[in-house]
Scaffold this active site. Structure first.
Site, PDB file in Angstrom:
ATOM      1  N   TYR A   1      46.494  35.340  43.648  1.00 18.35           N
ATOM      2  CA  TYR A   1      46.670  34.649  42.372  1.00 18.35           C
ATOM      3  C   TYR A   1      48.100  34.685  41.840  1.00 18.35           C
ATOM      4  CZ  TYR A   1      41.576  35.360  42.040  1.00 18.35           C
ATOM      5  OH  TYR A   1      40.230  35.391  42.268  1.00 18.35           O
TER       6      TYR A   1
ATOM      7  N   GLY B   1      34.382  41.206  31.330  1.00 25.41           N
ATOM      8  CA  GLY B   1      34.432  42.161  32.431  1.00 25.41           C
ATOM      9  C   GLY B   1      35.807  42.778  32.492  1.00 25.41           C
TER      10      GLY B   1
ATOM     11  N   CYS C   1      50.095  44.360  57.827  1.00 23.15           N
ATOM     12  CA  CYS C   1      50.858  43.494  58.720  1.00 23.15           C
ATOM     13  C   CYS C   1      50.801  42.059  58.204  1.00 23.15           C
ATOM     14  CB  CYS C   1      50.294  43.594  60.140  1.00 23.15           C
ATOM     15  SG  CYS C   1      51.314  42.776  61.375  1.00 23.15           S
TER      16      CYS C   1
ATOM     17  N   GLY D   1      36.109  35.671  30.589  1.00 24.62           N
ATOM     18  CA  GLY D   1      37.467  35.191  30.762  1.00 24.62           C
ATOM     19  C   GLY D   1      38.462  35.683  29.739  1.00 24.62           C
TER      20      GLY D   1
END
Length: 467
Positions: free
Chosen positions: A365, A319, A392, A275
């Protein structure tokens, strides 16, 4: 930040957040080194990465394309590996292919996988299985069996059902599998703020509040085929401060002390999860890895001293912080449209040849990004613009609000920074658009590490297609 719930369709645009009040840039051609990869520069106005002009890379590989700055990714991985007091596992969910797995192995990191597919890629890359940890809240029997058969180093157990499954599988294989118990510590941290409340209404882990975390530890201790390696917690994403870790560490160390006092067992490992944040837009200010890890260790040392116990082996799972800043996405502009809004305000829409199929994070998000015109420099004044995709869907937004030169035009290349984490991993074939390639650039050489999907790839999955 919460979003209003709404159906897809024409009203989607009505509930998008209001335009940001980001400051007008002094240089619309500038590349903020806190946001862009280390080798990003301009030569004669053209953006270069890894010693290559992006115009040449996309001429050979097409658009949209994700370009990975190999040197930048290696340097970020190395910055974590150099701290010898932590075990560091790269979180594969951010981005994974065999080349990425080999990169993090070369730089001394372990690998955190959370599905059978991610495990398969790791093993195909000959990643050392003893340096793999397996996550997931609903690991199947097949996934657990493959992990045990591969002799992975750690499994993070997430439910009582999983403890039973894993114990049976390990017993049948004649293996004593080392596990960490994932603990829900009641702390949620995002960016600059944290909530030290009962944030336990979630699918991950065992609760401290209701006692299930201790019960899970006891279930592991009671199993002859499982070995308690330690405890795991994860408190959020895109975290810039370590304040939330103080509360989490206190609660996890308190659990470790309870385990010691009740069962005479020392917790040898403490995994603090991932995180850790990166810079997406000006003003984002993450700490360097060395400073963050030293601060985290200091927090745990204080808690362990107060509990009268030795500091366990510490680990983290970055990550995004490794690959996020190391990758950019390059698009081609298709149309430019000015739309008159209420009050005489004009919004410029710049449409590109990708969108939510290669970057769902803005729609999902409300993520923010920085982008520039990549194929040339411009003297035109900046115009507040919205970069949108070709899908679309009115919510198909890549960069919600950004400053682009007023002369941006069809055929220009737009580069979006910090797209290494989750963009290709979460990519889809919405509207049957093939997913883009990932091209690694290093020392003037471009190498495809994930090839572009083709329409033939899509049709190959459809048994109704005639020869």
């Amino acid at each position: 930040m919460s979003r209003n719930a709404h159906p897809a369709g024409p009203r989607h645009g009505d509930v998008l957040p209001a335009p940001s009040q980001s400051a007008r840039p002094d240089d619309v051609n500038g590349l903020d080194p806190a946001i862009w990869p280390a080798t990003a520069t301009r030569t004669d106005g053209v953006l270069e990465l890894g010693g290559l002009p992006v115009t040449g890379v996309v001429r050979d590989h097409g658009t949209p394309a994700l370009l990975l700055d190999d040197a930048d990714a290696r340097a970020r991985a190395r910055a974590y590996a150099e701290n010898q007091t932590f075990d560091v596992y790269y979180a594969a969910k951010a981005f994974l292919c065999t080349a990425m797995a080999r990169l993090v192995a070369d730089e001394g990191l372990g690998l955190d996988v959370c599905t059978g597919g991610e495990l398969a890629v790791a093993l195909a890359a000959d990643f050392p299985p003893e340096r793999i940890v397996l996550h997931g809240n609903n690991k199947s029997v097949d996934e657990l069996t493959r992990a045990v058969d591969a002799r992975i180093g750690r499994a993070i157990v997430d439910s009582f059902t999983e403890i039973e499954r894993l114990a049976a599988i390990a017993d049948a294989a004649g293996v004593r599998q080392r596990v960490l118990v994932r603990v829900t510590v009641g702390v949620e941290a995002h960016t600059h703020e944290f909530i030290a409340t009962a944030h336990e209404d979630q699918k991950f882990g065992f609760s401290l509040r209701d006692g299930s975390a201790l019960q899970a530890v006891e279930a592991v201790l009671d199993s002859p085929s499982l070995s308690l390696a330690g405890l795991h917690s994860h408190i959020g994403s895109q975290i810039f401060e370590t304040t939330g870790f103080e509360v989490a560490a206190h609660r996890v160390v308190t659990l470790a002390a309870t385990i010691r006092d009740k069962h005479g067992v020392t917790v040898d490992e403490l995994n603090l999860g991932g995180g850790l944040g990166i810079a997406y837009v000006p003003g984002d200010d993450p700490e360097p890895p060395k400073q963050t890890l030293e601060r985290l260790r200091g927090i745990v040392e204080l808690e362990c001293a107060a509990a009268g116990m030795p500091v366990p082996q510490l680990s983290v799972e970055p990550g995004r912080a490794v690959v996020g800043p190391s990758m950019i996405t390059v698009y081609e502009v298709g149309t430019v449209k000015d739309v008159m809004l209420d009050g005489g305000v004009t919004r410029r829409y710049v449409s590109v040849d990708g969108g939510m199929s290669d970057n769902i994070r803005t729609a999902l998000y409300d993520a923010q990004y920085t982008c520039v015109v990549a194929n040339r420099a411009s003297d035109a004044p900046p115009v507040l613009s919205r970069v949108v995709g070709k899908h679309c869907e009115s919510g198909d937004v890549v960069v919600r609000d950004t400053w682009l030169p007023a002369d941006v035009r069809p055929g220009d290349l737009l580069a979006v920074a910090a797209t290494g984490a989750y963009c290709r991993s979460m990519a889809s074939n919405y509207n049957h658009v093939p997913r883009p390639p990932v091209v690694s650039v290093a020392d003037g050489v471009a190498t495809t590490v994930v090839r572009r999907e083709t329409e033939d790839d899509l049709l190959r999955l459809d048994p109704g297609v005639t020869a």
